[in-house]
Write a protein that holds these residues in place. Structure first.
Motif, short mmCIF file in Angstrom:
data_model
loop_
_atom_site.label_atom_id
_atom_site.label_comp_id
_atom_site.label_asym_id
_atom_site.label_seq_id
_atom_site.Cartn_x
_atom_site.Cartn_y
_atom_site.Cartn_z
N SER A 28 0.95 -1.21 0.17
CA SER A 28 -0.56 -0.41 -0.16
C SER A 28 1.00 0.90 0.48
O SER A 28 0.76 2.14 -0.44
CB SER A 28 -1.14 -0.19 1.03
N LEU A 29 1.97 0.86 0.96
CA LEU A 29 2.54 2.31 0.72
C LEU A 29 3.38 3.02 -0.46
O LEU A 29 3.90 3.55 -1.15
CB LEU A 29 3.55 2.43 2.34
N LYS A 30 3.89 1.79 -0.90
CA LYS A 30 4.88 1.54 -1.67
C LYS A 30 4.02 2.57 -2.88
O LYS A 30 4.17 3.00 -3.96
CB LYS A 30 5.64 0.53 -2.76
N ASN A 31 2.91 1.99 -3.31
CA ASN A 31 1.20 2.19 -4.65
C ASN A 31 1.70 3.43 -4.35
O ASN A 31 1.02 4.34 -5.22
CB ASN A 31 0.52 1.41 -5.03
N GLY A 32 1.32 3.69 -2.56
CA GLY A 32 0.81 5.68 -3.05
C GLY A 32 1.90 6.25 -3.03
O GLY A 32 1.60 7.36 -3.97
N LEU A 33 2.87 5.92 -2.92
CA LEU A 33 4.42 6.75 -2.93
C LEU A 33 4.56 6.59 -4.87
O LEU A 33 5.01 8.15 -5.38
CB LEU A 33 5.09 6.39 -2.23
N LEU A 34 5.00 5.96 -5.81
CA LEU A 34 4.63 6.12 -6.78
C LEU A 34 3.13 6.28 -7.24
O LEU A 34 3.55 7.21 -8.72
CB LEU A 34 4.69 4.22 -6.96
N ASN A 297 -13.66 0.45 6.62
CA ASN A 297 -13.07 0.02 5.47
C ASN A 297 -12.82 1.52 5.45
O ASN A 297 -11.76 1.77 4.59
CB ASN A 297 -13.68 -1.07 4.27
N LEU A 298 -14.27 2.06 5.50
CA LEU A 298 -14.62 3.29 5.04
C LEU A 298 -13.40 4.73 6.44
O LEU A 298 -13.12 5.35 5.78
CB LEU A 298 -15.65 3.69 5.66
N LEU A 299 -12.58 3.98 7.59
CA LEU A 299 -12.37 4.92 8.40
C LEU A 299 -10.78 4.71 8.19
O LEU A 299 -9.94 5.81 7.83
CB LEU A 299 -12.12 4.07 9.62
N LEU A 300 -10.67 2.77 7.78
CA LEU A 300 -8.82 2.74 7.13
C LEU A 300 -8.78 4.05 5.30
O LEU A 300 -7.46 4.77 4.89
CB LEU A 300 -9.15 1.57 6.52
N THR A 301 -9.69 3.93 5.05
CA THR A 301 -9.74 4.97 3.26
C THR A 301 -9.52 6.09 3.90
O THR A 301 -9.02 7.46 2.85
CB THR A 301 -10.48 4.86 2.82
N PHE A 303 -9.02 7.92 6.51
CA PHE A 303 -7.65 8.17 7.76
C PHE A 303 -6.41 7.88 7.31
O PHE A 303 -5.46 8.88 7.42
CB PHE A 303 -7.77 7.66 9.04
N THR A 304 -6.53 7.46 5.94
CA THR A 304 -5.14 7.29 5.62
C THR A 304 -4.90 7.78 3.82
O THR A 304 -3.73 7.30 3.05
CB THR A 304 -4.55 5.61 5.20
N LEU A 305 -5.89 8.09 4.11
CA LEU A 305 -5.44 9.58 2.37
C LEU A 305 -6.12 8.72 0.84
O LEU A 305 -5.27 8.99 -0.02
CB LEU A 305 -4.77 10.42 2.29
N GLY A 306 -6.37 6.96 1.48
CA GLY A 306 -6.69 5.95 -0.19
C GLY A 306 -5.82 5.44 0.08
O GLY A 306 -4.97 3.95 -0.76
N PHE A 307 -4.11 5.81 1.18
CA PHE A 307 -3.49 4.94 1.04
C PHE A 307 -3.30 3.49 1.48
O PHE A 307 -2.31 2.67 0.74
CB PHE A 307 -1.83 6.01 1.97
N LEU A 308 -4.25 2.80 2.02
CA LEU A 308 -4.66 1.38 2.64
C LEU A 308 -5.12 1.12 2.02
O LEU A 308 -6.30 0.36 1.87
CB LEU A 308 -4.88 1.31 3.58
N THR A 309 -5.76 1.70 0.37
CA THR A 309 -6.66 1.24 -0.30
C THR A 309 -6.73 -0.72 -0.39
O THR A 309 -8.04 -1.22 -0.88
CB THR A 309 -6.73 1.78 -1.68
N PRO A 310 -4.88 -1.21 -0.94
CA PRO A 310 -4.89 -2.85 -0.91
C PRO A 310 -4.93 -3.40 -0.08
O PRO A 310 -5.57 -4.32 0.30
CB PRO A 310 -3.61 -2.30 -1.34
N VAL A 311 -5.22 -2.41 1.39
CA VAL A 311 -4.96 -3.48 2.40
C VAL A 311 -7.23 -3.56 1.89
O VAL A 311 -7.67 -4.85 2.81
CB VAL A 311 -5.12 -3.02 3.70
N VAL A 312 -8.12 -2.88 1.99
CA VAL A 312 -9.49 -2.43 2.64
C VAL A 312 -9.89 -3.44 1.15
O VAL A 312 -10.71 -4.84 1.66
CB VAL A 312 -9.46 -1.41 1.25
N VAL A 313 -9.33 -3.83 -0.15
CA VAL A 313 -9.36 -4.96 -0.97
C VAL A 313 -8.80 -5.81 -0.55
O VAL A 313 -10.23 -7.59 -0.48
CB VAL A 313 -8.18 -4.72 -2.55
N ALA A 314 -7.63 -6.50 0.35
CA ALA A 314 -7.75 -8.08 0.96
C ALA A 314 -8.45 -8.41 2.21
O ALA A 314 -8.97 -8.96 2.24
CB ALA A 314 -6.41 -7.79 1.73
#
Length: 357
Positions: A28-34, A297-301, A303-314
């Motif tokens: 998630s962090l890798k995708n977000g930064l790239l 999932n909503l809170l994760l999205t 409060f992380t500004l969408g960075f943890l979207t892969p975690v939400v998918v998983a």
């Protein structure tokens, strides 16, 4: 009879997973930064990697699935969709501003075309993902026409509007029938055995009434202060806008909770309607668990500004697979290889943000 071959026996279907959502944090962090570095262009490759990892952690009869899609396929699909949608839309806007306001009359056909394209995008997304999903070396496929699906989607949408939303359960079932009824594993076609919305309208009615009541409360909370502000001649400040968005967010949460029972029943009904050979499916989804998943999932999205979207998918995939079961047997060993499918990814889905993954 000695030389006769006995028919190949089907297999019972046992779904499993080894998904650990926490292991997707690094990705998630890798995708977000790239995505930031490439101005979101990396999202096509990032989405592909997420799908590849999720698929590899899903098993059927202890054998994993494989996702064979590529980032460049999604990127090319996006470019095609951009040219097909962006250029005509920009030309129309420029014509309205610099040629003649009469071109505004073309906005209604444009809106109709957009609804048709959204429907086509949904179909093309499922078709692409099916063609890139492999199990035991055999691809899935979705047969049918994206164009016909798009026009059907338009008709269903108009019926939902005309009936003030009451056609929505029937629309959901008919869309599911066209998608899952056209799906196959290799040449082993899935069957759809239900097209009506039996059992859906009770929980839908509760959600519909709750939505209307909640909307009335929302308007009552927002409109009087705005009118008072206008009468006093004062401009609404930042605090007023924040309050309005806060009320709207609370209303959205209220509607989500109120409609959870309906969505749980809908998911269970769709699963029960699908057959593969003699195999039947069941999805043990309850409203409370669905609310918990959606809220977290909503809170994760947020409060992380969408960075943890892969975690939400998983997390979502783990939730679904852990509740999916099957009875009966399916002739999996008889499946012959399917065609590869489309050469590009779901560009329209990316444009309209309707991709399920």
């Amino acid at each position: 009879m000695d030389g006769a071959q006995s028919p190949v026996k089907g297999e019972t279907l046992a779904f499993g997973h080894t998904i650990k959502p926490g292991s997707f944090i690094g990705l998630s962090l890798k995708n977000g930064l790239l995505n930031i570095i490439t101005l979101t262009l990396y999202r096509f490759w990032g989405k592909t990697e997420v799908r590849r990892r999720v698929w590899s952690h899903i098993t059927l009869n202890n054998e994993p699935f494989e996702y064979t899609g590529k980032g460049r396929e999604l990127f090319l699909g996006f470019l095609i969709a951009l040219l097909a949608l962006g250029v005509p839309y920009l030309a129309l806007i420029l014509a309205i501003q610099f040629v003649s306001p009469m071109f505004t009359l073309l906005m209604l056909p444009l809106y109709i075309a957009i609804i048709v394209l959204i429907g086509a995008a949904i179909f093309m997304t499922y078709r692409y993902m099916a063609s890139r999903t492999v199990w035991r070396g055999v691809r899935f496929q979705l047969r049918g026409s994206a164009n016909k699906f798009g026009w059907s989607y338009l008709g269903y949408t108009l019926l939902v509007m005309i009936t003030l939303g009451w056609y929505a359960p029937a629309m959901s079932m008919r869309i599911a029938e066209k998608l899952w009824g056209g799906m196959s594993y290799g040449d082993q076609k899935l069957r759809w055995e239900r097209s009506h919305a039996e059992g859906l309208y009770g929980p839908f009615a509760l959600a519909w009434v709750a939505g209307i009541i909640g909307y009335g409360v929302l308007i009552a909370a927002i409109v009087p202060p705005m009118i008072a502000s206008m009468q006093a001649g004062t401009e609404p400040g930042v605090a007023r806008f924040l309050l309005i968005y806060g009320y709207a967010f609370i209303y959205a949460l209220f509607v989500m909770v109120a409609s959870a029972a309906y969505h749980a029943v809908l998911m269970r009904t769709i699963a029960r309607s699908i057959r593969l050979g003699e195999a039947r499916f069941a999805l043990n989804v309850k409203a409370g668990a669905l609310i918990g998943l959606t809220l977290t999932n909503l809170l994760l999205t947020i409060f992380t500004l969408g960075f943890l979207t892969p975690v939400v998918v998983a997390r979502t995939t783990k939730f679904m697979i852990s509740r999916l079961s099957s009875t009966g047997e399916a002739p999996l060993a008889d499946a012959m290889q399917a065609e590869r499918g489309p050469k590009t990814g779901e560009g329209l889905a990316d444009a309209f943000d309707v991709s399920p993954f």
